[in-house]
Design a protein around this motif. Structure first.
Motif, PDB file in Angstrom:
ATOM      1  N   PHE A   1       0.830  -1.204   0.000  1.00  0.00           N
ATOM      2  CA  PHE A   1       0.000   0.000   0.000  1.00  0.00           C
ATOM      3  C   PHE A   1       0.866   1.256   0.000  1.00  0.00           C
ATOM      4  O   PHE A   1       0.740   2.121  -0.859  1.00  0.00           O
ATOM      5  CB  PHE A   1      -0.935  -0.016   1.211  1.00  0.00           C
ATOM      6  CG  PHE A   1      -1.904   1.128   1.218  1.00  0.00           C
ATOM      7  CD1 PHE A   1      -3.053   1.074   0.451  1.00  0.00           C
ATOM      8  CD2 PHE A   1      -1.671   2.257   1.981  1.00  0.00           C
ATOM      9  CE1 PHE A   1      -3.956   2.131   0.436  1.00  0.00           C
ATOM     10  CE2 PHE A   1      -2.559   3.322   1.979  1.00  0.00           C
ATOM     11  CZ  PHE A   1      -3.703   3.254   1.203  1.00  0.00           C
ATOM     12  N   LEU A   2       1.757   1.377   0.977  1.00  0.00           N
ATOM     13  CA  LEU A   2       2.634   2.544   1.038  1.00  0.00           C
ATOM     14  C   LEU A   2       3.979   2.206   0.399  1.00  0.00           C
ATOM     15  O   LEU A   2       4.701   1.336   0.870  1.00  0.00           O
ATOM     16  CB  LEU A   2       2.836   2.993   2.484  1.00  0.00           C
ATOM     17  CG  LEU A   2       1.670   3.755   3.116  1.00  0.00           C
ATOM     18  CD1 LEU A   2       1.996   4.121   4.552  1.00  0.00           C
ATOM     19  CD2 LEU A   2       1.329   5.015   2.318  1.00  0.00           C
ATOM     20  N   THR A   3       4.287   2.903  -0.663  1.00  0.00           N
ATOM     21  CA  THR A   3       5.571   2.757  -1.342  1.00  0.00           C
ATOM     22  C   THR A   3       6.425   3.980  -1.029  1.00  0.00           C
ATOM     23  O   THR A   3       5.942   4.969  -0.459  1.00  0.00           O
ATOM     24  CB  THR A   3       5.362   2.667  -2.858  1.00  0.00           C
ATOM     25  OG1 THR A   3       4.746   3.893  -3.303  1.00  0.00           O
ATOM     26  CG2 THR A   3       4.465   1.489  -3.215  1.00  0.00           C
ATOM     27  N   ALA A   4       7.684   3.936  -1.438  1.00  0.00           N
ATOM     28  CA  ALA A   4       8.566   5.090  -1.236  1.00  0.00           C
ATOM     29  C   ALA A   4       8.004   6.315  -1.947  1.00  0.00           C
ATOM     30  O   ALA A   4       8.007   7.431  -1.401  1.00  0.00           O
ATOM     31  CB  ALA A   4       9.966   4.767  -1.758  1.00  0.00           C
TER      32      ALA A   4
ATOM     33  N   CYS B   1      -7.383   7.481   0.049  1.00  0.00           N
ATOM     34  CA  CYS B   1      -8.553   6.631  -0.229  1.00  0.00           C
ATOM     35  C   CYS B   1      -8.481   6.040  -1.638  1.00  0.00           C
ATOM     36  O   CYS B   1      -8.870   4.889  -1.856  1.00  0.00           O
ATOM     37  CB  CYS B   1      -9.842   7.436  -0.076  1.00  0.00           C
ATOM     38  SG  CYS B   1     -10.253   7.894   1.621  1.00  0.00           S
ATOM     39  N   SER B   2      -7.971   6.820  -2.578  1.00  0.00           N
ATOM     40  CA  SER B   2      -7.902   6.343  -3.966  1.00  0.00           C
ATOM     41  C   SER B   2      -6.881   5.224  -4.135  1.00  0.00           C
ATOM     42  O   SER B   2      -6.949   4.449  -5.087  1.00  0.00           O
ATOM     43  CB  SER B   2      -7.554   7.503  -4.906  1.00  0.00           C
ATOM     44  OG  SER B   2      -6.185   7.885  -4.781  1.00  0.00           O
ATOM     45  N   TRP B   3      -5.917   5.135  -3.209  1.00  0.00           N
ATOM     46  CA  TRP B   3      -4.907   4.073  -3.283  1.00  0.00           C
ATOM     47  C   TRP B   3      -5.434   2.746  -2.756  1.00  0.00           C
ATOM     48  O   TRP B   3      -4.865   1.700  -3.021  1.00  0.00           O
ATOM     49  CB  TRP B   3      -3.680   4.441  -2.449  1.00  0.00           C
ATOM     50  CG  TRP B   3      -2.934   5.639  -2.926  1.00  0.00           C
ATOM     51  CD1 TRP B   3      -2.962   6.186  -4.179  1.00  0.00           C
ATOM     52  CD2 TRP B   3      -2.045   6.456  -2.151  1.00  0.00           C
ATOM     53  NE1 TRP B   3      -2.147   7.291  -4.231  1.00  0.00           N
ATOM     54  CE2 TRP B   3      -1.569   7.479  -3.008  1.00  0.00           C
ATOM     55  CE3 TRP B   3      -1.601   6.418  -0.834  1.00  0.00           C
ATOM     56  CZ2 TRP B   3      -0.669   8.448  -2.568  1.00  0.00           C
ATOM     57  CZ3 TRP B   3      -0.711   7.383  -0.396  1.00  0.00           C
ATOM     58  CH2 TRP B   3      -0.249   8.385  -1.257  1.00  0.00           C
ATOM     59  N   ARG B   4      -6.483   2.827  -1.980  1.00  0.00           N
ATOM     60  CA  ARG B   4      -6.964   1.621  -1.310  1.00  0.00           C
ATOM     61  C   ARG B   4      -7.690   0.706  -2.279  1.00  0.00           C
ATOM     62  O   ARG B   4      -8.615   1.124  -2.968  1.00  0.00           O
ATOM     63  CB  ARG B   4      -7.904   1.992  -0.165  1.00  0.00           C
ATOM     64  CG  ARG B   4      -8.319   0.797   0.672  1.00  0.00           C
ATOM     65  CD  ARG B   4      -9.438   1.168   1.619  1.00  0.00           C
ATOM     66  NE  ARG B   4      -9.726   0.079   2.531  1.00  0.00           N
ATOM     67  CZ  ARG B   4     -10.826  -0.003   3.242  1.00  0.00           C
ATOM     68  NH1 ARG B   4     -11.742   0.927   3.127  1.00  0.00           N
ATOM     69  NH2 ARG B   4     -11.022  -1.007   4.066  1.00  0.00           N
ATOM     70  N   GLU B   5      -7.280  -0.551  -2.304  1.00  0.00           N
ATOM     71  CA  GLU B   5      -7.984  -1.540  -3.107  1.00  0.00           C
ATOM     72  C   GLU B   5      -9.245  -1.952  -2.362  1.00  0.00           C
ATOM     73  O   GLU B   5      -9.240  -2.131  -1.148  1.00  0.00           O
ATOM     74  CB  GLU B   5      -7.104  -2.768  -3.341  1.00  0.00           C
ATOM     75  CG  GLU B   5      -5.863  -2.485  -4.177  1.00  0.00           C
ATOM     76  CD  GLU B   5      -5.024  -3.721  -4.386  1.00  0.00           C
ATOM     77  OE1 GLU B   5      -5.466  -4.805  -3.972  1.00  0.00           O
ATOM     78  OE2 GLU B   5      -3.935  -3.595  -4.950  1.00  0.00           O
ATOM     79  N   THR B   6     -10.336  -2.108  -3.099  1.00  0.00           N
ATOM     80  CA  THR B   6     -11.587  -2.526  -2.475  1.00  0.00           C
ATOM     81  C   THR B   6     -11.440  -3.933  -1.931  1.00  0.00           C
ATOM     82  O   THR B   6     -10.986  -4.840  -2.619  1.00  0.00           O
ATOM     83  CB  THR B   6     -12.741  -2.491  -3.497  1.00  0.00           C
ATOM     84  OG1 THR B   6     -12.835  -1.173  -4.027  1.00  0.00           O
ATOM     85  CG2 THR B   6     -14.051  -2.877  -2.836  1.00  0.00           C
TER      86      THR B   6
END
Length: 315
Positions: free
Chosen positions: A3-6, A300-305
């Motif tokens: 989820f969190l990348t550099a 929120c847009s990064w979150r996969e459903t």
């Protein structure tokens, strides 16, 4: 994909210059509400390093620098490594900027003395704890328990046992001859600090009246009483008074910004509208509020459903 990348960490820290000193608090609030608490340690480790630099408004210069990218990657890896160490009962080391990076990162350093670095990092840890604790009333206690546990699992040992606790309204005396046993210890009439109760209620009232001004404060209060009188009682006496209005760690402005951050994903428009105005009343600028909204919407847009039904724990 992680989820969190550099790249995402760098974007959070440098794409929203109005939040240069609060981006990690807003991100923590968003991750807590989205139930992505396992990502909070990466935010912590990057903030512990990134906040030691003077802010640079040239986003492209920072996010394209090889050693800033390495620093962000190091933060993700060190947070994961520390979680493993914590699970084995091993002391978590300090989180610092590698000496080999010092002259290769195109940013100025805020601090030269170790004690100043330690004080800054300690304050970052305290603020992130406080965000999660305060938002337990808005995101839910289970998320807060998991969030604080996740944060603790990656917190350097230097800071993990340093707590700033609120003065309690109830003081436990283990030798109280009139005490009746509770899970916290024996209590009696003398256990209650009435002065502290009064102080908290006055502070909570002032905070409520600042967030909800111009008679909106009374209208919302009456709506809550009309819905269920206990709703107002617990909101005022147990949330606003001892919890949200406490500003020794998180200022009123920062408190309002993280409240806004956690309400955005909840899709609760009436409450969000009230707290957007409340953030202004507590000293936030329109630009800070706008940046908070944009940062949260981006997270929120990064979150996969996720398929909730498939993830429900089975007995």
């Amino acid at each position: 994909m992680t989820f969190l990348t550099a790249e995402r960490l760098l974007r959070l820290a440098y794409h929203y210059p109005r939040l240069q000193n609060t981006w990690f608090l807003v991100a923590t609030a968003a991750l807590l509400e989205l139930n992505l608490v396992e990502e909070i340690p990466a935010i912590l480790h990057f903030a512990l390093r990134q906040q030691l630099f003077e802010f640079c408004s040239d986003e492209e210069k920072v996010v394209s620098n090889e050693y800033m990218i390495r620093l962000a990657n190091d933060s993700i890896k060190s947070s994961q490594r520390c979680i493993k160490l914590h699970s084995m009962g091993v002391r978590i080391p300090d989180i610092l900027i590698p000496g080999t990076y010092y002259k290769l990162i195109p940013l100025n350093y805020k601090y030269t003395r170790g004690e100043d670095i330690r004080r800054k990092q300690q304050f970052i840890v305290k603020q992130m704890r406080e965000v999660i604790l305060k938002l337990s009333s808005l995101c839910g206690l289970p998320k807060a328990i998991n969030g604080l546990s996740s944060l603790k699992s990656a917190t350097p040992a230097t800071f993990s046992q340093e707590f700033t606790t609120r003065p309690n309204e109830v003081k436990i005396d283990q030798n109280d001859p009139n005490g009746i046993e509770t899970i916290d210890g024996p209590i009696s009439a003398k256990s209650v600090d009435t002065g502290r109760v009064k102080s908290n209620l006055l502070r909570g009232s002032a905070f409520w009246n600042t967030v909800f001004s111009n008679d909106i404060n009374k209208r919302i209060k009456n709506q809550m009483i009309d819905a269920y009188p206990d709703l107002w009682y617990f909101t005022y006496q147990h949330i606003y008074s001892p919890l949200l209005s406490y500003t020794d760690i998180l200022t009123a402005k920062k408190t309002s910004l993280v409240i806004v951050a956690c309400l955005i994903p909840q899709n609760v428009e009436p409450q969000l509208k009230g707290h957007l105005k409340g953030a202004l009343n507590n000293g936030a600028t329109k630009e800070e509020i706008s940046s908070t909204k944009e940062l949260v919407l981006e997270v929120c847009s990064w979150r996969e459903t996720r398929n909730v039904q498939e993830n429900v724990v089975k007995l």
